[in-house]
Design an enzyme around this catalytic site. Structure first.
Site, short mmCIF file in Angstrom:
data_model
loop_
_atom_site.label_atom_id
_atom_site.label_comp_id
_atom_site.label_asym_id
_atom_site.label_seq_id
_atom_site.Cartn_x
_atom_site.Cartn_y
_atom_site.Cartn_z
N ARG A 1 1.94 16.31 13.32
CA ARG A 1 2.51 15.73 12.32
C ARG A 1 2.81 16.42 11.19
NH1 ARG A 1 -2.53 13.51 13.18
NH2 ARG A 1 -3.64 13.45 11.25
N ASP A 2 3.57 15.63 10.25
CA ASP A 2 3.85 16.05 8.83
C ASP A 2 4.55 17.29 8.71
OD1 ASP A 2 1.93 13.70 8.55
OD2 ASP A 2 0.28 15.10 8.06
N PHE B 1 5.47 8.33 9.92
CA PHE B 1 4.51 8.92 9.44
C PHE B 1 5.15 10.06 8.35
CE2 PHE B 1 0.36 8.68 11.84
CZ PHE B 1 0.37 7.23 11.85
N SER B 2 4.39 10.83 7.82
CA SER B 2 4.62 11.64 6.60
C SER B 2 5.81 12.90 6.93
CB SER B 2 3.40 12.30 6.10
OG SER B 2 2.90 11.46 5.16
N TRP C 1 -3.75 0.21 4.85
CA TRP C 1 -2.93 1.07 5.37
C TRP C 1 -2.25 0.32 6.78
CZ3 TRP C 1 -2.83 3.04 10.48
CH2 TRP C 1 -1.89 4.16 10.61
N ASN D 1 0.26 5.84 0.75
CA ASN D 1 -0.41 6.76 0.69
C ASN D 1 0.27 7.83 0.36
OD1 ASN D 1 -0.31 5.57 3.73
ND2 ASN D 1 -0.68 7.77 4.18
N ASP D 2 0.72 8.97 1.36
CA ASP D 2 1.29 10.10 0.92
C ASP D 2 2.46 10.18 0.36
OD1 ASP D 2 -0.80 10.50 2.74
OD2 ASP D 2 0.56 11.64 4.09
N TRP E 1 0.68 -1.30 0.13
CA TRP E 1 0.09 -0.06 -0.08
C TRP E 1 0.86 1.32 0.01
CZ3 TRP E 1 -4.97 2.22 0.99
CH2 TRP E 1 -4.90 3.54 1.56
N GLU F 1 -3.60 18.27 8.55
CA GLU F 1 -2.62 17.60 8.09
C GLU F 1 -2.02 17.87 6.85
OE1 GLU F 1 -4.20 13.65 8.65
OE2 GLU F 1 -5.11 13.34 6.64
C1 FRU Z 1 -2.27 11.69 5.71
C2 FRU Z 1 -1.75 11.15 6.87
C3 FRU Z 1 -0.80 11.92 7.43
C4 FRU Z 1 0.09 11.03 8.38
C5 FRU Z 1 0.14 9.68 7.33
C6 FRU Z 1 -0.10 8.55 8.17
O1 FRU Z 1 -2.94 10.85 4.75
O2 FRU Z 1 -2.97 10.62 7.81
O3 FRU Z 1 -1.27 12.83 8.27
O4 FRU Z 1 1.49 11.40 8.44
O5 FRU Z 1 -1.03 9.97 6.37
O6 FRU Z 1 0.21 7.32 7.24
#
Ligand code: FRU
Length: 744
Positions: free
Chosen positions: A443-444, A380-381, A348, A323-324, A321, A492
């Protein structure tokens, strides 16, 4: 562990325990290793039901209420749940229709649920249990004279995890004859602050299994251990041990028997040594550990990138998978695309940073994961910067370090660094974390160098007092951060960058944006962002989220290039989700003020083959389809047309109808309708069509519509028709595209 709140605008509403079914599809029926009361026998919580095997059913939670049990607080409500509660991942592994589920009102609620007294008359008490493992706070307890004599809890400590209940039991032979009560306790308010319980039974027979902490040792001869994955199987905690010490833990849907796909675990670093895999619990008789194979080759390397639902010019991970996008950066002649990666699941979880590189933004080579979960939490991101002046001391002036700034999402949730001077192997900074938790779930980090103030600036998503904010921090060296300012209203994955305003000589403005892609334009004095526009809509499609822009593009390039997470679900494939094509961002001067535009980067032209130019043509109602006979699987279409008043100009690309309504100046596709204003009477439209999605650019980029879409493979037709009047095309070009993946 942080409690990250759910985001209604994200189709993968966050988080920890609360991924919707689309994102985390959990178990089918789990293999029961205990034989509980057969269905049809209702305990009704009256403590005297004997099932057909002679077990005494203390509670099966099948009734409408808790009977003679007493509840306190707000976590348990007035009766059993019937599966998952709002905002919770799929819950399974319970028996019958009801269970105790303290996720009522989310993780923040607390309470107790206590049985009436009963006599312990059998040597074993068996039950099904799931939820959080928060010592002393999420628990099932056996009380004798108000003392806790036995305690059990769920298995989850980290974001991700599983809502599957598992069978467990207590040996209570020493307590037979005593009067006791059962108490279910939820005193935890953060992530995994809930407990799930069902089917509490007194039994004479020692329940079978589960096998706890089963291990298998491997002499490492090959690069990969292939883990058998069955999508939806109960998640097991699989720990890689080297010399007896845990290296990484992952939640894995281990297949018992034939897997849906194989997830490679790269153990190349331990070649010629030995490693051990440990699984927290397996049903009695499970063969999952035996199923693990050793392989030098990547699984199904021959078929890689040729899979029927593999986007052919959109990046997706080989397995698992995404994501970001994370850490987009240009370094030593390469574009780096890091990304949120679950290497061991189709949904996820297990957040790693995957890594791919490209020399042209079009052809990507996936390397391997660079950041794996550690005791500070899942990865995380975050972002990446080239520390040219070696302010961090993590490289040298001659070899400036590439620094990753990421969130370790444990409890507390903190910001950390990892670095590399060659862009392949990354070392986590020994002084991590560099920014302690501000509030739970912060985060991020998206860091950039602010030349006028000669310091690094980090916009970070922070929730304070239920307000979603972006907080700005400053640092001379990436290691020491101080608070600068905050801007409210963004959720986020912030991004923040400066762009010239087209046509206004020398005017530059700052853009603040975040995961939803809404944005504001304004000024930045090195400390504070001052917006000059209201919050403006970003993309107009669906399935676009958490985009970020590249850092450190060569000054000669001058572009701001963005990649977004493209939520292209690919059922049946050993991978899931993808990235958008790289998008060039500009600020256009409009009558309302500066507005962002999105256009596909020019590098994508390298994919064009067999161009078809139709020149200037007119399309009137009833005319033959000008694109008759043009067939393509991968399509780029470009049109510049002047639609007659109130006309509908309809482009049908492999079954997707894209309609331009001249009357309202809107573009409609796949149930979406977006404003797409004419520019001096012209509509300039660009459409990219891949196996998994469409990306549509209209109104010179003011309107960007990404849409996950899977065209029927047999339909490679294209058509244009016009209703209600004539559309005059100044130009019309169609390109069949090649795959961006290497030839087999
Ligand atoms: C956005 C998010 C971020 C986080 C990450 C975790 O899609 O929720 O805020 O860091 O994905 O996978």
């Amino acid at each position: 562990m942080p409690h990250l709140e759910s985001n209604p605008s994200s189709p993968r509403s966050l988080l920890l325990t609360k991924r919707p079914a689309g994102r985390l599809i959990l178990a089918l029926a789990m293999v029961m290793t205990l034989r509980f009361a057969s269905s049809g026998v209702r305990a009704d919580n009256d403590l005297v039901v004997i099932d057909h095997q002679g077990d005494r059913v203390i509670a099966d939670f099948e009734g409408p209420d808790y009977g003679r049990w007493t509840a306190t607080g707000d976590a348990f409500g007035s009766g059993p749940a019937r599966g998952a509660l709002p905002g919770q991942m799929a819950v399974d592994g319970f028996q019958g229709k009801g269970l105790v589920n303290s996720f009522l009102n989310g993780d923040g609620s607390t309470g107790t649920l206590t049985s009436p007294e009963f006599r312990i008359e059998r040597p074993y008490i068996a039950f099904l249990i799931g939820g959080g493992r928060i010592p002393g706070k999420t628990a099932l307890r056996l009380l004798v004279e108000d003392s806790v004599v036995r305690e059990a809890s769920g298995t989850n400590t980290q974001p991700g995890g599983t809502e599957t209940l598992s069978p467990e039991f207590w040996d209570v032979s020493d307590l037979q004859g005593r009067t006791a009560r059962i108490q279910i306790v939820d005193q935890a308010t953060g992530g995994w602050g809930h407990i799930n319980v069902d089917q509490i039974v007194q039994s004479d027979r020692k329940p079978a299994g589960p096998t706890l902490n089963a291990t298998r040792a491997f002499q490492v001869k090959d690069r990969y251990l292939l883990l058998p994955i069955r999508n939806g199987a109960p998640k097991r905690v699989v720990t890689l041990l080297v010399n007896g010490s845990p290296v990484v833990r992952n939640d894995v849907e281990l297949a018992d028997g034939a897997p849906d796909w194989w997830a490679p675990m790269d153990v190349g670093a331990f070649k010629n040594g030995s490693v051990t895999l440990q699984v927290d619990r397996l049903p009695a008789g499970s063969t999952a550990l035996d199923g693990i194979q050793s392989s030098e080759a990547y699984p199904d390397a021959g078929g890689l990138y040729r899979e029927p639902l593999r986007g052919q010019f959109h990046f997706s991970p080989r397995r698992g998978w995404n994501n970001d996008p994370n850490g987009l950066v240009f370094f030593n002649g390469e574009y780096h695309l890091f990304f949120q990666h679950n290497p061991y699941g189709w949904g996820w979880g297990n957040m790693h940073w995957g890594h791919a590189v490209s020399r042209d933004l079009v052809h990507w080579e996936e390397l391997g994961d660079v950041l794996a979960p550690d005791p500070l939490g899942p990865m995380f991101s975050g972002s990446a910067v080239v520390d040219l002046q070696n302010t961090s001391g993590l490289g040298s002036k001659e070899h400036p370090p590439l620094v990753l700034i990421y969130t370790a999402a444990g409890d507390p949730t903190v910001q950390c660094l990892a670095s590399s001077t060659e862009g392949r192997r990354f070392t986590k900074y020994s002084g991590n974390p560099v920014l302690r938790q501000v509030t739970s779930g912060n985060r991020d980090p998206k860091v950039f160098w602010h030349a006028p103030t000669q310091r690094w600036v980090m916009p970070l998503y922070v929730e304070t007092n239920k307000v979603h904010t972006i907080q700005f921090f400053g640092s001379p060296n990436l290691k020491d951060w101080t608070f600068l300012s905050r801007t409210d209203g963004y959720y986020e994955c912030p991004d923040f960058f400066e762009l010239p305003v087209a046509g206004s000589e020398g005017t530059r403005k700052w853009v603040l944006t975040a995961a939803s892609s809404e944005y504001q334009v304004g000024t930045f004095d090195g400390t504070r962002f001052t917006p000059e526009t209201p919050k403006l809509p970003g993309h107009r499609g669906r399935g676009f989220y958490a985009a970020q822009t590249f850092s450190d593009l060569p000054a000669s390039d001058g572009r701001r290039i963005q990649i977004g997470w493209f939520q292209t679900e690919t059922k049946g494939m050993p991978f899931n989700q993808s990235m958008t094509v790289p998008l060039e961002l500009r600020l256009a001067a409009t009558a309302e003020g500066p507005r962002l535009t999105w256009t596909p980067v020019r590098e994508l032209e390298a994919l064009r083959k067999s161009p078809r130019s139709f020149g200037a043509i007119q399309v009137a109602p009833g005319n033959p389809n000008p694109l008759a006979g043009v067939n393509a699987e991968l399509v780029e279409l470009r049109a510049d047309f002047e639609p007659g008043a109130n006309t509908e100009t309809i482009f049908t690309i492999r079954g997707a109808r894209i309609t331009y309504h001249a009357g309202t100046q809107e573009l409609a596709v796949q149930g979406l309708r977006a404003p797409a204003p004419l520019q001096n009477g012209h509509q300039r439209l660009i459409v990219f069509c891949d196996r998994t999605g469409l990306e549509i650019f209209a109104s010179d980029g003011l309107t960007y519509i990404p849409v996950p879409f899977q065209p029927a493979s047999a339909d490679q037709s294209l058509a244009i028709e016009c209703l209600g009047g004539t559309s005059k095309f100044g130009s019309l070009d169609v390109f069949e595209l090649r795959s961006a993946w290497p030839e087999p």
